[in-house]
Design a protein around this motif. Structure first.
Motif, short mmCIF file in Angstrom:
data_model
loop_
_atom_site.label_atom_id
_atom_site.label_comp_id
_atom_site.label_asym_id
_atom_site.label_seq_id
_atom_site.Cartn_x
_atom_site.Cartn_y
_atom_site.Cartn_z
N GLY A 85 35.45 47.15 40.92
CA GLY A 85 34.90 46.03 40.18
C GLY A 85 34.88 46.27 38.68
O GLY A 85 34.97 47.41 38.22
N GLY A 86 34.76 45.19 37.92
CA GLY A 86 34.66 45.34 36.49
C GLY A 86 35.13 44.12 35.74
O GLY A 86 35.48 43.09 36.32
N GLU A 87 35.13 44.23 34.40
CA GLU A 87 35.54 43.11 33.55
C GLU A 87 36.12 43.62 32.25
O GLU A 87 35.87 44.75 31.83
CB GLU A 87 34.34 42.20 33.26
N ASP A 104 41.48 54.44 34.62
CA ASP A 104 40.60 55.45 35.20
C ASP A 104 39.95 54.92 36.47
O ASP A 104 39.83 55.63 37.48
CB ASP A 104 39.50 55.84 34.21
N ALA A 105 39.53 53.66 36.43
CA ALA A 105 38.89 53.06 37.60
C ALA A 105 39.87 52.94 38.76
O ALA A 105 39.54 53.26 39.91
CB ALA A 105 38.32 51.69 37.23
N ARG A 106 41.08 52.49 38.46
CA ARG A 106 42.09 52.36 39.52
C ARG A 106 42.39 53.73 40.14
O ARG A 106 42.49 53.86 41.37
CB ARG A 106 43.37 51.75 38.97
N ARG A 107 42.53 54.73 39.30
CA ARG A 107 42.85 56.07 39.79
C ARG A 107 41.70 56.63 40.65
O ARG A 107 41.93 57.23 41.70
CB ARG A 107 43.13 57.00 38.61
N THR A 108 40.45 56.42 40.20
CA THR A 108 39.30 56.88 40.96
C THR A 108 39.22 56.20 42.32
O THR A 108 39.00 56.84 43.35
CB THR A 108 38.01 56.64 40.17
N ALA A 109 39.43 54.89 42.33
CA ALA A 109 39.35 54.14 43.59
C ALA A 109 40.45 54.56 44.56
O ALA A 109 40.24 54.56 45.78
CB ALA A 109 39.45 52.65 43.31
N GLU A 155 42.54 41.78 36.65
CA GLU A 155 43.59 41.48 37.63
C GLU A 155 43.75 42.64 38.61
O GLU A 155 43.86 43.80 38.22
CB GLU A 155 44.91 41.23 36.91
N GLY A 156 43.76 42.31 39.89
CA GLY A 156 43.94 43.31 40.93
C GLY A 156 42.66 43.96 41.40
O GLY A 156 42.68 44.71 42.39
N PHE A 157 41.54 43.70 40.74
CA PHE A 157 40.25 44.27 41.15
C PHE A 157 39.64 43.40 42.24
O PHE A 157 39.93 42.21 42.36
CB PHE A 157 39.30 44.36 39.96
N ASP A 158 38.75 44.00 43.03
CA ASP A 158 38.09 43.26 44.11
C ASP A 158 37.03 42.31 43.58
O ASP A 158 36.86 41.20 44.11
CB ASP A 158 37.44 44.25 45.09
N LEU A 159 36.28 42.76 42.57
CA LEU A 159 35.17 41.98 42.05
C LEU A 159 35.16 42.02 40.52
O LEU A 159 35.78 42.90 39.91
CB LEU A 159 33.83 42.54 42.56
#
Length: 279
Positions: free
Chosen positions: A70-72, A54-59, A79-83
């Motif tokens: 960002g996230g954890e 969901d986060a990848r799609r939103t970004a 993996e693949g996130f900025d932060l």
């Protein structure tokens, strides 16, 4: 009669129970602390997402250079996130004038269940005084703790107690010798959270009336003993605990805009006056 209700986990309440209410969400280690850091650093908004995809799609819906992902999961960066989810990663150099899309294990789930509330604010120790000021005139407040992996976590319980104490004092309703005319109805969880916080602070102050500032180092030491604190220490991120314990560092409040699904910054003096968020 005014009321204060603490929910120790999202699973101990429902969206229907929170509908139309004023809700303060706390996930001290670390989602709400990170959100406040991002907004204080100049982020236009923070969009919480439940799942990684969901986060990848939103970004992906934002123009290049206008979004930070960002996230954890398990406390570690995805993996693949900025932060990741460390608050000080969200510096002005990285997030100013950008949208932050964030997904975390616990905090974003707590925020999701609040979508039916009338007003949702985001709090941590870092902005406790500002949040208490923002809800001062509310006659009924719910505080929702995110917990840790579906379990009650003392870091959030202490934050709930801190907010409860601040709210009561902001309204001139301290916990010492309340009169019937100023009584506040509290559920058992609210009383337990308030007791936990007052027990901690009483060791640092000569008396309740003194209301000495809380020592961030002492607070951090307490947070290290919580489930969330132990988890962070085990993965080498104990420094985030010190950051989360810097009580009243910021004077802004995060407010969830349920229609947009994003959190924006609100000044303490005007909780409904927010920065414009752009996409």
């Amino acid at each position: 009669m005014d009321s204060l209700t603490v929910h120790l986990l999202p699973g101990l309440t429902t969206a229907a129970d929170l509908a139309g209410k004023v809700v303060v969400v706390v996930d001290v280690l670390r989602a709400t602390t990170t959100i406040i850091h991002a907004l204080a650093a100049g982020a236009l908004e923070v969009i919480p997402c439940l799942e990684v995809e969901d986060a990848r799609r939103t970004a992906s819906g934002f123009a290049p250079g206008r979004v930070v992902l960002g996230g954890e999961r398990g406390g570690l960066p995805i993996e693949g996130f900025d932060l990741g989810n460390s608050p000080e990663e969200y510096s002005p150099r990285v997030v100013a004038d950008k949208t932050v899309v964030l997904t975390t294990t616990n905090g974003t789930k707590a925020l999701e269940i609040c979508r039916t509330a009338r007003r949702v604010l985001v709090a941590g120790f870092v902005n406790a005084a500002a949040v208490a000021e923002a809800i001062r005139d509310e006659s009924a407040v719910d505080i929702l703790c995110a917990g840790t992996r579906g379990r009650i976590s003392r870091d959030d319980v202490l934050a709930a107690g801190c907010l409860a104490q601040r709210w009561l004092h902001q309204r001139g309703r301290g916990t010492q010798q309340p009169s019937p005319a100023t009584a506040v109805a509290m559920n058992d969880s609210a009383r337990m959270a308030l007791d936990a916080w007052e027990l901690l602070t009483s060791a640092q102050s000569p008396g309740p009336s003194q209301r000495q500032p809380v020592d961030p180092a002492a607070l951090a030491a307490q947070l290290r003993q919580t489930q969330g604190g132990r988890d962070l220490s085990e993965i080498g991120l104990s420094g985030d605990i010190d950051v989360a314990a810097r009580i009243d560092r910021f004077s802004i409040v995060g407010r969830l805009d349920s229609q947009r699904g994003s959190i924006v910054a609100a000044d303490r003096g005007g909780p409904w006056t927010t920065r414009p968020a752009g996409r």
